[in-house]
Design a protein around this motif. Structure first.
Motif, PDB file in Angstrom:
ATOM      1  N   ASP A 237       0.837  -1.198   0.000  1.00 22.03           N
ATOM      2  CA  ASP A 237       0.000   0.000   0.000  1.00 22.03           C
ATOM      3  C   ASP A 237       0.874   1.250   0.000  1.00 22.03           C
ATOM      4  OD1 ASP A 237      -2.420   1.517   2.232  1.00 22.03           O
ATOM      5  OD2 ASP A 237      -2.289   1.552   0.058  1.00 22.03           O
TER       6      ASP A 237
ATOM      7  N   PRO B 136       2.731   6.338   1.803  1.00 19.65           N
ATOM      8  CA  PRO B 136       1.424   5.686   1.750  1.00 19.65           C
ATOM      9  C   PRO B 136       0.611   6.140   0.553  1.00 19.65           C
ATOM     10  CG  PRO B 136       1.913   6.402   3.971  1.00 19.65           C
ATOM     11  CD  PRO B 136       2.988   6.981   3.089  1.00 19.65           C
ATOM     12  N   ALA B 137      -0.045   5.197  -0.094  1.00 21.55           N
ATOM     13  CA  ALA B 137      -0.831   5.517  -1.289  1.00 21.55           C
ATOM     14  C   ALA B 137      -2.107   6.254  -0.894  1.00 21.55           C
ATOM     15  CB  ALA B 137      -1.179   4.223  -2.016  1.00 21.55           C
TER      16      ALA B 137
END
Length: 305
Positions: A83, A304-305
């Motif tokens: 992620d 973080p996406a």
């Protein structure tokens, strides 16, 4: 994801007497949907104040602005392997580019052309091989102790544990008033074992004459503080971690202290404005070359996406 900050004047009084005032204070916010009372609580938590009686805010505005790492506002979670997105932090190396005046530009020439390959390989199978003449101080590069000290460890001696997926603390300093970055900038963060990345915004001048003049740098007090607190790596998006102006007398206290302590230095970063104050993982790996002290890296960060 949009970041928000509060801008306000504040007056804080204490139950045992005394008060504290601030004009034009800026504070990271977790979102724009937050009450004045909650902003007051975050201010107290950020400043680490005890025995507060009352917090009054005036001229309060909530604006869209990149976070700077205020305490009490949860940083983005550590990056999970499934992620995240990758952020490029390196300048592109190309033939003839100028990193700094006086540093030779890269030269690229063919060793084997596709036309020559026709005579060596089966029909339809061609390769190209090139030779690059490259100074170690080209583009975005990493300095090792050998760069500064005879007998210091070189590129071949660097360990991957000190170069890959380092927890990063990013200090966004694009609106700083002075060129020298002081130690006090780092007081509110835990930096031990971290990659400390200094986002000055100076990379906007890369490749132009302005890049080499009046550039931001890390003041001597800042280097002493970071070294004493055990950072693993320090990076900057400016032309040098040291002050290189003529009135600095040719001294390089930042390189001297960091490299004597085995702390890596990465210079000429770019793209640091895309990173959060905390929560990213930083990587900058050079080739494993013996007897060489500095070399370009592919620097990047996981966020973080």
């Amino acid at each position: 994801m949009t970041d928000y900050r509060a801008v306000f004047d504040a007056h804080i009084s204490f139950v045992n007497g005394g008060s504290l005032s601030a004009d034009g204070f800026r504070l990271d916010l977790p979102s724009d949907a937050i009450s004045e009372a909650e902003i007051g609580r975050l201010l107290v938590q950020h400043l680490g104040l005890a025995l507060v009686a009352d917090v009054r805010l005036e001229n309060l505005q909530v604006i869209e602005e990149q976070h700077r790492g205020s305490r009490g506002v949860e940083p983005l979670a550590a990056v999970a392997t499934a992620d995240f997105r990758l952020v490029e932090l390196s300048h592109t190396i190309r033939e003839g580019m100028v990193t700094l005046p006086g540093i030779p530009s890269p030269g690229i020439r063919p060793h084997l052309t596709r036309e020559q390959a026709v005579e060596r390989y089966a029909p339809g199978t061609t390769f190209v091989m090139d030779v690059i003449d490259l100074a170690g101080n080209t583009g975005t590069y990493l300095d090792t102790p050998f760069h500064r000290y005879e007998g210091g460890s070189d590129l071949a001696a660097t360990t991957l544990e000190t170069l890959v997926d380092l927890p990063a603390e990013v200090f966004h300093l694009t609106d700083a008033d002075a060129r020298g970055i002081p130690a006090s900038v780092f007081f509110d963060r835990e930096v031990r074992g971290k990659a400390v990345l200094l986002h000055t915004g100076w990379d906007r001048h890369f490749g132009s004459p302005e890049y080499a003049t009046d550039a931001p740098f890390l003041a001597p007090g800042g280097v002493a503080y970071l070294a004493e607190h055990g950072v693993t790596l320090v990076g900057i998006d400016s032309q040098n971690i040291d002050d290189t102006e003529a009135d600095a007398g040719g001294e390089r206290p930042e390189h001297s202290v960091f490299l004597a302590a085995g702390i890596h230095v990465v210079e000429h970063l770019t793209g640091l404005g895309e990173l959060p104050p905390s929560g990213a993982l930083f990587t900058a790996v050079p080739p494993r070359v013996e007897g060489f002290g500095t070399f370009p890296v592919r620097a990047f960060a996981k966020v973080p996406a």
